[in-house]
Design a protein around this motif. Structure first.
Motif, short mmCIF file in Angstrom:
data_model
loop_
_atom_site.label_atom_id
_atom_site.label_comp_id
_atom_site.label_asym_id
_atom_site.label_seq_id
_atom_site.Cartn_x
_atom_site.Cartn_y
_atom_site.Cartn_z
N ARG A 30 39.30 43.40 37.11
CA ARG A 30 38.77 42.56 38.18
C ARG A 30 37.88 43.44 39.03
O ARG A 30 38.31 44.50 39.50
N ILE A 31 36.66 43.02 39.24
CA ILE A 31 35.70 43.78 40.03
C ILE A 31 35.80 43.31 41.48
O ILE A 31 35.70 42.12 41.75
N THR A 32 35.98 44.26 42.38
CA THR A 32 36.07 43.92 43.80
C THR A 32 34.67 43.69 44.37
O THR A 32 33.66 44.07 43.74
N LEU A 33 34.62 43.10 45.54
CA LEU A 33 33.34 42.90 46.21
C LEU A 33 32.66 44.25 46.46
O LEU A 33 31.45 44.38 46.27
N GLU A 34 33.43 45.24 46.84
CA GLU A 34 32.86 46.57 47.09
C GLU A 34 32.25 47.16 45.82
O GLU A 34 31.18 47.77 45.86
N GLU A 35 32.93 46.99 44.69
CA GLU A 35 32.40 47.50 43.42
C GLU A 35 31.13 46.74 43.02
O GLU A 35 30.17 47.33 42.54
N PHE A 36 31.13 45.43 43.24
CA PHE A 36 29.95 44.62 42.96
C PHE A 36 28.78 45.07 43.83
O PHE A 36 27.66 45.24 43.34
N MET A 37 29.04 45.29 45.10
CA MET A 37 27.98 45.70 46.02
C MET A 37 27.47 47.11 45.67
O MET A 37 26.28 47.39 45.82
N ALA A 38 28.36 47.99 45.21
CA ALA A 38 27.92 49.33 44.79
C ALA A 38 26.96 49.21 43.62
O ALA A 38 25.93 49.89 43.57
N PHE A 39 27.29 48.34 42.66
CA PHE A 39 26.38 48.15 41.53
C PHE A 39 25.06 47.54 42.00
O PHE A 39 23.98 47.93 41.54
N ALA A 40 25.12 46.61 42.95
CA ALA A 40 23.90 46.00 43.48
C ALA A 40 23.01 47.05 44.14
O ALA A 40 21.78 46.94 44.10
N GLU A 41 23.62 48.09 44.71
CA GLU A 41 22.85 49.16 45.35
C GLU A 41 21.94 49.90 44.37
O GLU A 41 20.85 50.31 44.74
N ILE A 42 22.39 50.09 43.13
CA ILE A 42 21.55 50.85 42.20
C ILE A 42 20.27 50.11 41.87
O ILE A 42 19.29 50.72 41.50
N ARG A 43 20.29 48.79 42.04
CA ARG A 43 19.08 48.01 41.76
C ARG A 43 17.98 48.29 42.78
O ARG A 43 16.81 48.02 42.53
N LYS A 44 18.34 48.84 43.92
CA LYS A 44 17.33 49.20 44.93
C LYS A 44 16.48 50.38 44.48
O LYS A 44 15.40 50.60 45.00
N LYS A 45 17.01 51.16 43.54
CA LYS A 45 16.33 52.39 43.11
C LYS A 45 16.12 52.36 41.60
O LYS A 45 16.43 53.32 40.91
N ASP A 82 34.97 53.36 37.28
CA ASP A 82 35.13 53.33 35.82
C ASP A 82 35.17 51.90 35.31
O ASP A 82 34.64 51.61 34.23
N LYS A 83 35.76 50.98 36.09
CA LYS A 83 35.85 49.58 35.67
C LYS A 83 34.47 48.96 35.50
O LYS A 83 34.20 48.30 34.49
N VAL A 84 33.60 49.17 36.47
CA VAL A 84 32.24 48.61 36.41
C VAL A 84 31.50 49.20 35.22
O VAL A 84 30.85 48.48 34.45
#
Length: 133
Positions: A30-45, A82-84
Protein backbone atom coordinates in the motif's frame (compact mmCIF):
# COMPACT_ATOMS: atom_id res chain seq x y z
CA UNK A 1 1.23 6.28 -15.33
CA UNK A 2 0.40 3.33 -17.54
CA UNK A 3 -2.41 5.33 -19.12
CA UNK A 4 0.25 7.72 -20.48
CA UNK A 5 2.21 4.92 -22.18
CA UNK A 6 2.59 4.66 -25.92
CA UNK A 7 -0.58 3.00 -27.21
CA UNK A 8 1.47 0.28 -28.87
CA UNK A 9 2.72 -0.78 -25.41
CA UNK A 10 -0.29 -0.07 -23.22
CA UNK A 11 -1.68 -3.62 -23.27
CA UNK A 12 1.67 -4.97 -22.13
CA UNK A 13 1.81 -2.55 -19.20
CA UNK A 14 -1.83 -3.11 -18.25
CA UNK A 15 -1.17 -6.85 -18.19
CA UNK A 16 1.77 -6.24 -15.83
CA UNK A 17 -0.45 -4.13 -13.57
CA UNK A 18 -3.02 -6.95 -13.52
CA UNK A 19 -0.26 -9.35 -12.46
CA UNK A 20 0.46 -7.34 -9.29
CA UNK A 21 -2.15 -9.48 -7.49
CA UNK A 22 -0.28 -12.64 -8.51
CA UNK A 23 2.94 -11.53 -6.81
CA UNK A 24 2.82 -12.22 -3.05
CA UNK A 25 5.42 -9.55 -2.23
CA UNK A 26 3.56 -6.91 -4.29
CA UNK A 27 -0.06 -7.83 -3.61
CA UNK A 28 -0.07 -6.38 -0.10
CA UNK A 29 1.85 -3.18 -0.84
CA UNK A 30 0.00 0.00 0.00
CA UNK A 31 1.50 3.31 -1.07
CA UNK A 32 1.03 6.14 1.41
CA UNK A 33 0.22 9.69 0.40
CA UNK A 34 3.75 10.70 1.38
CA UNK A 35 5.25 8.00 -0.86
CA UNK A 36 2.97 9.06 -3.72
CA UNK A 37 3.97 12.70 -3.28
CA UNK A 38 7.68 11.76 -3.17
CA UNK A 39 7.28 10.02 -6.53
CA UNK A 40 5.37 13.05 -7.86
CA UNK A 41 8.38 15.19 -6.88
CA UNK A 42 10.71 13.42 -9.31
CA UNK A 43 8.47 14.51 -12.17
CA UNK A 44 9.50 18.10 -11.46
CA UNK A 45 13.05 17.23 -12.54
CA UNK A 46 12.46 14.98 -15.52
CA UNK A 47 15.26 16.37 -17.67
CA UNK A 48 18.09 15.75 -15.19
CA UNK A 49 16.55 12.44 -14.06
CA UNK A 50 16.27 11.28 -17.68
CA UNK A 51 19.88 12.25 -18.29
CA UNK A 52 20.99 10.33 -15.20
CA UNK A 53 18.99 7.25 -16.17
CA UNK A 54 20.23 7.18 -19.76
CA UNK A 55 23.82 8.15 -18.91
CA UNK A 56 24.16 5.39 -16.35
CA UNK A 57 22.42 2.86 -18.58
CA UNK A 58 24.70 3.75 -21.47
CA UNK A 59 27.82 3.28 -19.37
CA UNK A 60 26.96 -0.02 -17.73
CA UNK A 61 23.99 -1.28 -19.74
CA UNK A 62 21.84 -1.92 -16.67
CA UNK A 63 19.68 0.22 -14.40
CA UNK A 64 18.78 -1.53 -11.15
CA UNK A 65 16.37 -0.59 -8.36
CA UNK A 66 19.22 0.77 -6.25
CA UNK A 67 20.49 2.81 -9.21
CA UNK A 68 17.01 4.30 -9.67
CA UNK A 69 16.75 5.17 -5.97
CA UNK A 70 20.23 6.69 -6.05
CA UNK A 71 19.38 8.79 -9.14
CA UNK A 72 16.12 10.00 -7.55
CA UNK A 73 18.00 10.94 -4.39
CA UNK A 74 21.11 12.50 -5.96
CA UNK A 75 19.47 14.22 -8.93
CA UNK A 76 16.01 15.06 -7.56
CA UNK A 77 16.64 15.16 -3.81
CA UNK A 78 13.84 12.62 -3.27
CA UNK A 79 13.98 9.39 -1.33
CA UNK A 80 11.79 6.74 -2.94
CA UNK A 81 10.70 3.85 -0.74
CA UNK A 82 11.49 0.28 -1.69
CA UNK A 83 7.73 -0.28 -2.09
CA UNK A 84 7.35 2.43 -4.73
CA UNK A 85 10.44 1.23 -6.59
CA UNK A 86 9.20 -2.39 -6.49
CA UNK A 87 5.92 -1.35 -8.13
CA UNK A 88 7.66 0.79 -10.77
CA UNK A 89 10.03 -2.01 -11.67
CA UNK A 90 7.28 -4.60 -11.78
CA UNK A 91 5.36 -2.55 -14.34
CA UNK A 92 8.23 -1.12 -16.39
CA UNK A 93 10.75 -3.97 -16.27
CA UNK A 94 9.18 -5.44 -19.39
CA UNK A 95 11.56 -8.37 -19.77
CA UNK A 96 11.58 -9.16 -16.02
CA UNK A 97 15.38 -9.12 -15.78
CA UNK A 98 15.43 -6.91 -12.67
CA UNK A 99 16.40 -3.79 -14.62
CA UNK A 100 14.27 -0.83 -15.59
CA UNK A 101 13.05 -0.35 -19.13
CA UNK A 102 14.41 3.17 -18.89
CA UNK A 103 13.44 4.30 -22.38
CA UNK A 104 9.74 3.52 -21.98
CA UNK A 105 9.60 4.64 -18.35
CA UNK A 106 11.01 8.08 -19.13
CA UNK A 107 8.76 8.41 -22.21
CA UNK A 108 5.72 7.62 -20.04
CA UNK A 109 6.72 10.22 -17.43
CA UNK A 110 7.20 12.86 -20.13
CA UNK A 111 3.92 11.99 -21.86
CA UNK A 112 2.07 12.02 -18.55
CA UNK A 113 3.34 15.48 -17.70
CA UNK A 114 2.62 16.95 -21.13
CA UNK A 115 -0.81 15.33 -21.38
CA UNK A 116 -2.16 15.98 -17.91
CA UNK A 117 -2.92 19.64 -18.47
CA UNK A 118 -1.80 20.39 -14.92
CA UNK A 119 1.51 21.17 -13.39
CA UNK A 120 3.15 19.14 -10.71
CA UNK A 121 2.69 22.17 -8.45
CA UNK A 122 -1.06 21.63 -8.72
CA UNK A 123 -0.54 18.15 -7.30
CA UNK A 124 0.73 19.84 -4.15
CA UNK A 125 -2.61 21.64 -3.91
CA UNK A 126 -4.35 18.27 -4.31
CA UNK A 127 -2.28 16.89 -1.43
CA UNK A 128 -3.31 19.83 0.76
CA UNK A 129 -6.95 19.28 -0.10
CA UNK A 130 -6.64 15.58 0.76
CA UNK A 131 -5.02 16.45 4.09
CA UNK A 132 -7.89 18.81 4.92
CA UNK A 133 -10.47 16.21 3.95
Amino acid sequence: MVAAADMSNINQFLARVDKLDNEPHLREIRITLEEFMAFAEIRKKLAPLSLAIFSYGTVNGLFTKKDFQRAASNVCGVTLSDKVVDIIFHVFDTNADGNLSANEFVKVLHRRESGMGQTVTELGVLGSVLNCA
